[in-house]
Design an enzyme around this catalytic site. Structure first.
Site, PDB file in Angstrom:
ATOM      1  N   SER A 361       0.984  -1.289  -0.053  1.00 53.32           N
ATOM      2  CA  SER A 361       0.002  -0.141   0.015  1.00 53.32           C
ATOM      3  C   SER A 361       0.788   1.185  -0.002  1.00 53.32           C
ATOM      4  O   SER A 361       1.786   1.400  -0.713  1.00 53.32           O
ATOM      5  CB  SER A 361      -0.913   0.055   1.229  1.00 53.32           C
ATOM      6  N   ASP A 481      -8.561  -5.485  -5.940  1.00 55.09           N
ATOM      7  CA  ASP A 481      -8.596  -4.372  -5.048  1.00 55.09           C
ATOM      8  C   ASP A 481      -9.176  -3.089  -5.498  1.00 55.09           C
ATOM      9  O   ASP A 481      -8.495  -2.597  -6.457  1.00 55.09           O
ATOM     10  CB  ASP A 481      -6.695  -4.353  -5.058  1.00 55.09           C
ATOM     11  N   HIS A 512      -6.745  -6.020  -1.135  1.00 57.64           N
ATOM     12  CA  HIS A 512      -5.618  -5.428  -0.607  1.00 57.64           C
ATOM     13  C   HIS A 512      -4.725  -5.976   0.434  1.00 57.64           C
ATOM     14  O   HIS A 512      -4.975  -5.704   1.533  1.00 57.64           O
ATOM     15  CB  HIS A 512      -6.042  -3.860  -0.125  1.00 57.64           C
TER      16      HIS A 512
END
Length: 783
Positions: A361, A481, A512
């Site tokens: 991320s 995602d 994610h």
């Protein structure tokens, strides 16, 4: 269970013998039985005497009639494949009579995709080859057998040295001796405009053996969340109730950042011992896995976080340069100090100056950003679920969009979230006014009114600088995602294609999430092969051994396919799918329906794609294909959509869906074994996960989606004025995907207005007229 394995090497016999000797295993005895007995005794490292080892062997079965100790006591001159793998499977963590049956050992190995020798073992040479293969076979506990044995002390006699086995590093470092320390790195930034270089805190975990002269490579994770986050409820945006009408305009590109020439801090002395203890733990199990293998792990939250100077900027050049400064210190070309304000220098003397970046991320995003600097000490990056352009995270085709699951978040909200200087009140008060000015600047420049691709977003598009990348990169991303959408990784992959640097791509069916603890893929072992090559210089041909593209299938559990590229090249074709011949009309009531049903973002995501939906009047559902044979979509679907609206500006959303009752994968991998993934001897462990089918069938599945403002038919950087009722053609790239559509299921396209989960929520009810005859969907397909 399928234990796919791509990182296992097949060296020649002489190399195998040398490596077996290196780890202390015998390779020659008076007889085959004696060699087998000595080898299996060595495997029982938790037993400390010969008699204790034999008792341990007596607890393992060789056949239904004989335990291993009794079998070997019979002095066999050969060992059948069935007996060898009956014993071997137990060392791999499988239970005889439960996980596998004695009369089906070889079939179990085949189904589980465990490698086997070709025939019965009749010589010591064949036994050595079989043992070498077994040691490099994946276990029920995710890691290979040699790693699993190491958790019981099998490699303790090698402690404190880098040991390479099958091209990978072994867990031979004592994690009880890890040195934890903090330093402050001098940057080129002055983000708080105080006339002094911002000092950046870094927390280091390095093997204790570095104190004795071992030089460790460094895994660096730039983690803005490392020192805590703040409550952002008060600053999270309420999705706007009105879509602004834009003027006609075309945006310029960002101007390059020019740094002031600031004086460097005076140095009054130099030490090798830090003055501050690293009191916060690491956060990534893959980093910990390598800590046990002699790699140092380094975390820095970056500019504007607790312990560091400066202000947050969400994706700006300051954050890139902040990460690069840490890399340069580890590489030996930048200065650091023992305290934030002091003048005593400390070098990364313990580091071999080879650095890799890791993280998911925001963490993986900063790895991409740092790589685009071309800094030479960065030898590779393992970037997971990462943003490559912040516009593709917070905006889309002239619209404000929210990352999936975070409605109302924006660049300013994330800046508040990660501004952990607030957790040190005395420090934060010194720059309170400057921080408020920075927030106001972010709020204005991010432009929630019009949502266009402005210089603010252009400055946060790392793909602009891809040509600077000098190191090979690995990217991992979820095909489902909807937070950091797949476009981020696929466009980055395409941008790297012309470079001499290589890009390896892993695509899974989750959202994610990390991939290293998923059982069906040897991702951890592959990263070991990769980092052993990149940071330790091991000649293991990792570049060619690891597949270029690895993709998880969405229908067959535990199935991974490999290819030379994604969505292009041999095996990929395109099909133009007409949407119809007529015109269809609908009115978007979704905001009113959303409020009337007290729906949520998650609820909207579910309901909008259902055959029977509370949003049925606010959409058009177009069944497109019902293939007689399985169809695999791979690449970026493109929709050319001609439409008109009764408003000067409108949100258009599209969703490509799989219709038909079926058991599909759950949104994320489920638990297989809690704390079953061992990271080293007497060290941490992590959960083992796997993607599984949901227990109940579902009626529909989202494949891909896109959003656009009708005022941006040309590009996100250019808006036009459109009169109500005027037809425009939107050229929409949907999110890239790899999707296996089984025969008999229906591929459908949903066209609707506002997306209550991801766009703003206009109250005006807009009527859409779709010219289906002038529209088409172009599908990329893998043949």
């Amino acid at each position: 269970m399928r234990l796919n394995q791509f990182a296992r090497l097949n060296p020649d016999h002489a190399t195998q013998i040398a490596e077996l000797n290196t780890i202390g295993l015998p390779t020659e005895k008076a007889s085959l039985a004696e060699l087998a007995h000595a080898t299996y005794q060595a495997f029982e490292a938790q037993a400390l005497t010969a008699s204790a080892k034999d008792e341990a062997l007596a607890e393992r079965a060789a056949t239904t009639k004989l335990d291993v100790a009794a079998f070997l006591a019979g002095n066999p001159t050969s060992i059948s494949r069935e007996v060898f793998y009956t014993i071997g499977l137990q060392y791999l963590g499988f239970e005889a009579g439960i996980d596998f049956q004695y009369d089906q050992v070889l079939e179990f190995c085949k189904q589980t995709r465990l490698p086997m020798v070709a025939g019965d073992i009749t010589s010591q040479a064949e036994f050595n080859a079989a043992i070498y293969l077994l040691l490099n076979t994946r276990s029920k506990h995710l890691v290979t057998l040699i790693d699993l044995l190491a958790t019981k002390g099998f490699l303790q006699h090698l402690s404190g040295n880098f040991v390479i086995f099958n091209g990978k590093t072994l867990p031979t470092f004592d994690t009880h001796k890890v040195i934890r320390e903090r330093v402050w790195i001098e940057s080129d930034l002055d983000s708080d405009a105080d006339g002094q270089r911002d000092m950046l805190e870094a927390t280091i975990f390095r093997p204790g053996e570095t104190a004795d002269g071992v030089k460790s490579p460094a895994l660096f994770t730039a983690n803005p969340y490392f020192h805590g986050t703040n409550d952002v409820t008060a600053v999270t945006h309420v999705p706007e109730p009105e879509l602004a009408v834009k003027p006609a305009r075309k945006q310029a590109s960002a101007e390059p950042v020019v740094r002031p020439d600031l004086p460097q801090r005076e140095v009054t002395g130099e030490v090798t011992t830090a003055a501050a203890y690293g009191d916060e733990d690491g956060i990534y199990s893959l980093n910990d896995y390598f800590l046990a293998r002699g790699f140092a792990t380094v975390y820095s939250a970056g500019v504007g976080t607790r312990g560091s100077d400066g202000l947050r900027g969400t994706g700006n050049q300051d954050e890139t340069d902040s990460a690069v400064a840490v890399i340069e210190w580890l590489g030996g070309t930048r200065r650091a100090f023992t305290t934030r304000t002091g003048t005593t220098e400390i070098k990364a003397w313990w580091c071999n100056h080879n650095v890799a970046m890791t993280g998911k991320s925001y963490l993986g995003t900063l790895a991409i950003a740092a790589a685009t600097s071309g800094t030479p000490a960065l030898k590779t990056a393992i970037s997971e679920s990462a943003i490559s352009s912040w516009y593709d995270y917070y905006r889309e085709n002239g619209l404000v969009v929210a990352p999936g699951g975070f409605q109302g978040e924006d660049a300013d909200v994330l800046a508040v979230d990660t501004y952990s200087r607030l957790k040190a009140a005395g420090d934060a008060n010194k720059v309170a006014d400057k921080w408020q000015a920075r927030l106001a600047e972010l709020g204005a420049d991010q432009d929630r009114e019009f949502g266009d691709y402005t210089p603010f977003w252009d400055a946060r598009n790392y793909r602009n600088n891809v040509a600077n990348i000098k190191c090979d990169i690995i990217s991992e991303h979820g095909l489902n995602d909807w937070n950091v959408k797949p476009k981020n990784v696929i466009e980055f992959h395409k941008a790297m294609a012309p470079l001499s640097a290589h890009h390896k791509l892993y695509l899974h069916q989750g959202q994610h999430v990390y991939l290293n603890n998923v059982l069906s893929l040897d991702y951890t072992d592959q990263m070991n092969l990769w980092l052993s090559n990149k940071l330790l210089g091991v000649d293991n041909d990792a570049l060619n051994q690891l597949p270029d593209v690895t993709i998880q299938d969405n229908v067959e559990p535990e199935t991974w396919t490999t290819s030379a590229d994604f969505g292009t090249g041999a095996g990929i074709s395109t099909q133009d799918v007409p949407l119809g011949t007529d015109k269809q009309t609908f009115t978007d009531h979704s905001t009113a329906e959303f409020k009337a049903h007290n729906d949520t973002s998650d609820g909207f995501e579910f309901n909008i794609i259902q055959p029977e939906s509370i949003y049925g009047d606010s959409r058009i559902v177009l069944p497109l294909l019902k293939p007689e044979q399985d169809l695999v979509i791979e690449g970026t679907p493109h929709l050319s959509l001609t439409l008109s609206v009764d408003a000067p500006s409108a949100i258009t959303s599209v969703r490509l869906i799989d219709l038909g009752e079926a058991k599909r994968f759950t949104p994320n991998a489920g638990l297989v074994e809690a704390a079953g993934y061992p990271l080293g001897y007497d060290f941490k462990s992590a959960n083992i996960l796997e993607f599984k089918n949901a227990p109940k069938p579902t009626q529909a599945k989202l494949i891909s989606l896109a959003h656009a403002n009708t005022q941006n038919p040309i590009s996100p950087a250019e808006s036009i004025v459109t009169a109500p009722g005027t037809e425009v053609t939107l050229e929409l790239d949907l999110q890239p995907t790899h999707y296996h559509l089984p025969a008999g299921r229906t591929l459908a396209l949903i066209i609707h207005g506002a997306d209550q989960a991801q766009t703003i929520r206009p109250t005006r009810e807009v009527t859409y007229t779709l010219n289906l005859g002038a529209s088409k969907l172009t599908l990329p397909e893998r043949n």
